[in-house]
Motif scaffolding. Structure first.
Motif, PDB file in Angstrom:
ATOM      1  N   ASN A 151      41.788  35.007  43.335  1.00 32.16           N
ATOM      2  CA  ASN A 151      41.744  35.500  41.808  1.00 32.16           C
ATOM      3  C   ASN A 151      40.375  34.439  41.441  1.00 32.16           C
ATOM      4  N   VAL A 152      39.540  35.182  41.083  1.00 31.58           N
ATOM      5  CA  VAL A 152      37.855  34.368  40.497  1.00 31.58           C
ATOM      6  C   VAL A 152      38.028  34.605  39.124  1.00 31.58           C
ATOM      7  N   SER A 153      38.852  34.891  38.510  1.00 32.42           N
ATOM      8  CA  SER A 153      39.040  35.282  37.051  1.00 32.42           C
ATOM      9  C   SER A 153      39.473  34.143  36.275  1.00 32.42           C
ATOM     10  N   ASP A 154      39.592  34.255  34.930  1.00 29.23           N
ATOM     11  CA  ASP A 154      40.293  33.406  34.231  1.00 29.23           C
ATOM     12  C   ASP A 154      41.518  33.325  33.642  1.00 29.23           C
ATOM     13  N   ASP A 183      31.754  33.646  42.238  1.00 31.58           N
ATOM     14  CA  ASP A 183      31.576  34.793  41.399  1.00 31.58           C
ATOM     15  C   ASP A 183      32.086  35.974  42.119  1.00 31.58           C
ATOM     16  N   ALA A 184      32.991  36.719  41.740  1.00 35.07           N
ATOM     17  CA  ALA A 184      33.407  37.718  42.411  1.00 35.07           C
ATOM     18  C   ALA A 184      32.624  38.935  42.740  1.00 35.07           C
ATOM     19  N   PRO A 185      31.983  39.289  41.879  1.00 36.10           N
ATOM     20  CA  PRO A 185      30.834  40.400  42.258  1.00 36.10           C
ATOM     21  C   PRO A 185      29.974  39.876  43.046  1.00 36.10           C
ATOM     22  N   ALA A 186      29.478  38.819  43.006  1.00 37.46           N
ATOM     23  CA  ALA A 186      28.384  38.272  43.886  1.00 37.46           C
ATOM     24  C   ALA A 186      28.763  38.070  45.335  1.00 37.46           C
ATOM     25  N   ILE A 187      30.220  37.818  45.410  1.00 32.43           N
ATOM     26  CA  ILE A 187      30.427  37.369  46.563  1.00 32.43           C
ATOM     27  C   ILE A 187      30.768  38.713  47.415  1.00 32.43           C
ATOM     28  N   ARG A 188      31.320  39.845  46.760  1.00 37.15           N
ATOM     29  CA  ARG A 188      31.763  41.154  47.186  1.00 37.15           C
ATOM     30  C   ARG A 188      30.503  41.585  47.720  1.00 37.15           C
ATOM     31  N   GLU A 189      29.473  41.652  46.950  1.00 37.59           N
ATOM     32  CA  GLU A 189      28.176  42.084  47.350  1.00 37.59           C
ATOM     33  C   GLU A 189      27.766  41.729  48.660  1.00 37.59           C
ATOM     34  N   VAL A 190      27.680  40.301  48.751  1.00 34.87           N
ATOM     35  CA  VAL A 190      27.067  39.757  50.074  1.00 34.87           C
ATOM     36  C   VAL A 190      28.060  39.875  51.121  1.00 34.87           C
ATOM     37  N   PHE A 209      23.016  32.569  55.441  1.00 39.95           N
ATOM     38  CA  PHE A 209      22.692  31.542  54.372  1.00 39.95           C
ATOM     39  C   PHE A 209      22.849  32.318  53.018  1.00 39.95           C
ATOM     40  N   PRO A 210      22.560  33.388  52.652  1.00 46.31           N
ATOM     41  CA  PRO A 210      22.694  33.949  51.630  1.00 46.31           C
ATOM     42  C   PRO A 210      24.230  34.016  51.107  1.00 46.31           C
ATOM     43  N   TYR A 211      25.372  34.183  52.009  1.00 43.34           N
ATOM     44  CA  TYR A 211      26.683  34.033  51.804  1.00 43.34           C
ATOM     45  C   TYR A 211      26.948  32.498  51.427  1.00 43.34           C
ATOM     46  N   LEU A 212      26.375  31.528  52.137  1.00 41.24           N
ATOM     47  CA  LEU A 212      26.745  30.128  51.795  1.00 41.24           C
ATOM     48  C   LEU A 212      26.170  29.824  50.435  1.00 41.24           C
ATOM     49  N   ASP A 238      36.497  40.576  38.704  1.00 43.67           N
ATOM     50  CA  ASP A 238      36.699  39.249  38.882  1.00 43.67           C
ATOM     51  C   ASP A 238      37.807  38.924  39.770  1.00 43.67           C
ATOM     52  N   VAL A 239      38.167  39.819  40.581  1.00 47.62           N
ATOM     53  CA  VAL A 239      39.216  39.746  41.803  1.00 47.62           C
ATOM     54  C   VAL A 239      38.645  40.200  42.957  1.00 47.62           C
ATOM     55  N   LEU A 240      38.624  39.276  44.101  1.00 46.90           N
ATOM     56  CA  LEU A 240      38.366  39.846  45.356  1.00 46.90           C
ATOM     57  C   LEU A 240      39.797  40.497  46.038  1.00 46.90           C
ATOM     58  N   ALA A 241      39.705  41.621  46.448  1.00 43.11           N
ATOM     59  CA  ALA A 241      40.833  42.306  47.207  1.00 43.11           C
ATOM     60  C   ALA A 241      40.413  43.307  48.297  1.00 43.11           C
ATOM     61  N   PHE A 242      41.021  42.854  49.486  1.00 41.41           N
ATOM     62  CA  PHE A 242      40.480  43.673  50.689  1.00 41.41           C
ATOM     63  C   PHE A 242      41.452  43.752  51.578  1.00 41.41           C
ATOM     64  N   GLU A 243      41.314  44.543  52.476  1.00 42.79           N
ATOM     65  CA  GLU A 243      42.244  44.533  53.692  1.00 42.79           C
ATOM     66  C   GLU A 243      41.846  44.438  54.952  1.00 42.79           C
TER      67      GLU A 243
END
Length: 581
Positions: A545-548, A337-344, A329-332, A531-536
């Motif tokens: 792209n979560v930026s503007d 917001d990219a930093p928040a998503i990356r952290e969770v 649920f913390p993820y849901l 503000d960009v999520l990037a992973f492999e």
């Protein structure tokens, strides 16, 4: 660029002997220690009353589920989770159970369940059923016996009856509030007409809480588990899995953060010191259940609905001898917001594997605003409140769908197990304009219309754009009204459109399976801003792209894109899976 195309599904149920295998999971009934099916599965939640209605009475049923199993197989899911279909007065859409070992006639019969389960298994699709152990219906035989019994009796000891406080016991035993609004206590009336004891109900007054300190309650639920395991179910989603045990003495509770609405986060997702959520005693219950499931061949799974404030606290429910999964649920609840998503994501991939469990990922379910709307709300909306005609900050539809498609593209690339909620593969938004007279959620009634509740995410699905009830049934009846926009979102309207949300989901699921992403390993990719999520994950690179502003893409081949686009830059609110050169 567009996502790769997949073929349309069959329109009628295919004979089981004509079905080709669709996945890489162990055959049903077999086990692969360390690689159990639930570690990587994509599980599709069915809310039976809103999925498909074979009888035509306006309420979905088990025969409707069976009729659409090939549609779900073509979507590419590994398992189904069915919300409650047990005998119930339906005061809370079946989460008020009167008989845990029978099917409510609204949904069919035990024979209908057996047929559905057998047909699902024939297609390599596992079946998880909902279990509601925190409370029963007030129509359950045990509670009726309790009402007829004396204070202090063994019948009352199955529930949480208490004397009231104050002169004449006129005040509730404590100050606890119901999740649905109002007090969590209701006073009984004795046979002579005088006021009696009070009973606890963390939800509606028709849903009295069991007393899990009672060995009779514990043994009853062992029997319920075995009843459904004997019928071949592959596991259980456990409702309110963090709420069964209450602090001794049932002390008053003052929320850690006082607001104008003290129950704004009523399921416990932000407060770590609630006397009825997340108590240590629940863990022994699930160790006991774990042993029951281990009596059966194959990999049977327990998944916890446990609203807890952190990923680390949630991981306590899935230690090696307890449950197998817990909803993340913390993820849901994380915003777009990219930093928040990356952290969770990072915290989840640390905490869950540390106790030997898979991370799970989920964006929508039957209790929250659909993520095609939630990700574009323009005002705060506490969980469970819902949105309606007079809500502030209504969602922006185009932005919401765009973000939802990107968020799903990110989610389905993550290692672990993912949950989908029926209709999200069609891009369904929350239905906002439901009039008060059709609403049925107890929250709406217990708050006198101050909270809209959850009806907006439960509107019956559209299957056929030009059919009665959009193909939900053949009669046009629907327990909640479907909006006119359902016609363009119906499944058949998306079948031949390679840019549709349905095609996106099918492509994501097929590629996820083909690349083994559920069993993969994530590593974050540098070179982009916050503000960009990037992973492999394996050989797949994921960029969102979560930026503007648009961002450049590396050289390579796009496998899937959440939106069609041209050129070598990724537009705002778009995500891709790539093979980078």
């Amino acid at each position: 660029m567009t996502s790769q195309q997949t073929s349309s599904p069959p329109t009628s149920l295919a004979p089981a002997d004509q079905l080709a295998p669709i996945g890489q999971l162990a055959p049903i009934g077999q086990s692969r220690p360390g690689a159990e099916w639930w570690r990587t599965a994509v599980i599709y939640q069915i809310y039976p009353r809103s999925f498909a209605d074979a009888s035509g009475d306006g309420i979905g049923d088990l025969a409707g589920v069976t009729a659409h199993l090939d549609d779900l197989r073509s979507l590419g899911v590994d398992a189904l989770w069915l919300s409650p279909f047990y005998r119930s007065p339906q005061r809370d859409a079946g989460y008020d159970v009167a008989d845990y070992c029978d099917v409510d006639p609204l949904f069919g019969t035990l024979a209908d369940f057996d047929a559905m389960r057998a047909e699902a298994h024939a297609r390599g699709i596992r079946v998880i059923v909902d279990l509601v152990p925190n409370h029963s219906s007030d129509q359950h035989v045990w509670f009726q016996e309790a009402l007829a019994a004396e204070p202090g009796s063994s019948a009352r000891a199955r529930y949480l009856f208490r004397d009231g406080r104050g002169p004449g016991g006129d005040l509730p035993p404590n100050n606890w509030e119901s999740v649905f609004g109002g007090p969590a206590w209701t006073r009984t009336t004795d046979p002579d007409g005088t006021p009696g004891q009070w009973y606890l109900h963390l939800f509606d007054s028709t849903q009295p809480d069991f007393d899990w300190a009672n060995p009779e309650v514990q043994e009853e639920f062992r029997g319920i588990l075995r009843f459904w395991l004997d019928r071949g179910v592959d596991g259980f989603r456990v409702d309110v899995a963090h709420g069964l045990v209450k602090t001794d003495g049932l002390p008053d509770h003052v929320p850690a953060v006082l607001t104008a609405d003290a129950s704004a986060d009523s399921m416990g997702g932000s407060d770590d010191d609630v006397p009825y959520w997340g108590q240590d005693g629940v863990h022994e219950i699930y160790r006991d259940w774990h042993r029951v499931l281990a009596e059966y061949e194959g990999d049977r799974a327990l998944c916890a609905e446990a609203w807890l404030p952190t990923v680390d606290r949630t991981a306590e429910w899935v230690r090696s001898d307890e449950m197998h999964q817990a909803f993340n649920f913390p993820y849901l609840m994380t915003e777009w917001d990219a930093p928040a998503i990356r952290e969770v994501i990072s915290e989840s991939l640390r905490a869950f594997p540390a106790v030997g469990a898979p991370a799970t990922w989920v964006l929508s379910n039957h209790d929250v605003v659909r993520h095609a709307s939630r990700l574009a709300l323009t005002a705060e909306n506490p969980q469970g409140h819902g949105i309606g005609p007079d809500s502030p900050g209504k969602p922006l539809p185009e932005e919401g769908l765009r973000r939802a498609r990107a968020a799903t593209t990110v989610m389905l690339a993550l290692p672990g197990s993912a949950y989908l909620y029926q209709g999200e593969e069609l891009g369904l938004p929350e239905v906002v304009e439901l009039p008060g007279e059709v609403r049925q959620d107890p929250t709406w009634f217990r708050t006198d219309g101050e909270r809209y509740g959850r009806d907006g995410c439960r509107v019956p699905l559209p299957w056929t754009s030009d059919a009665p009830a959009y193909g939900f049934n053949e009669t046009g009846a629907s327990w909640l009204p479907q909006p006119a926009e359902w016609a363009r979102l119906a499944r058949d309207a998306q079948e031949s459109d390679p840019d549709s949300t349905l095609w996106l989901y099918r492509t994501l699921l097929a590629t996820r399976r083909g690349e083994g992403l559920g069993a993969g390993t994530l590593s974050w990719r540098g070179g982009y801003g916050d503000d960009v999520l990037a992973f492999e994950n394996g050989r797949v690179t994921v960029i969102a792209n979560v930026s503007d502003a648009a961002v450049p893409l590396p050289s390579g081949t796009v496998l899937v894109a959440s939106e069609p686009f041209d050129g070598d830059t990724l537009p705002v609110d778009v995500a891709v899976w790539m093979l980078v050169d």
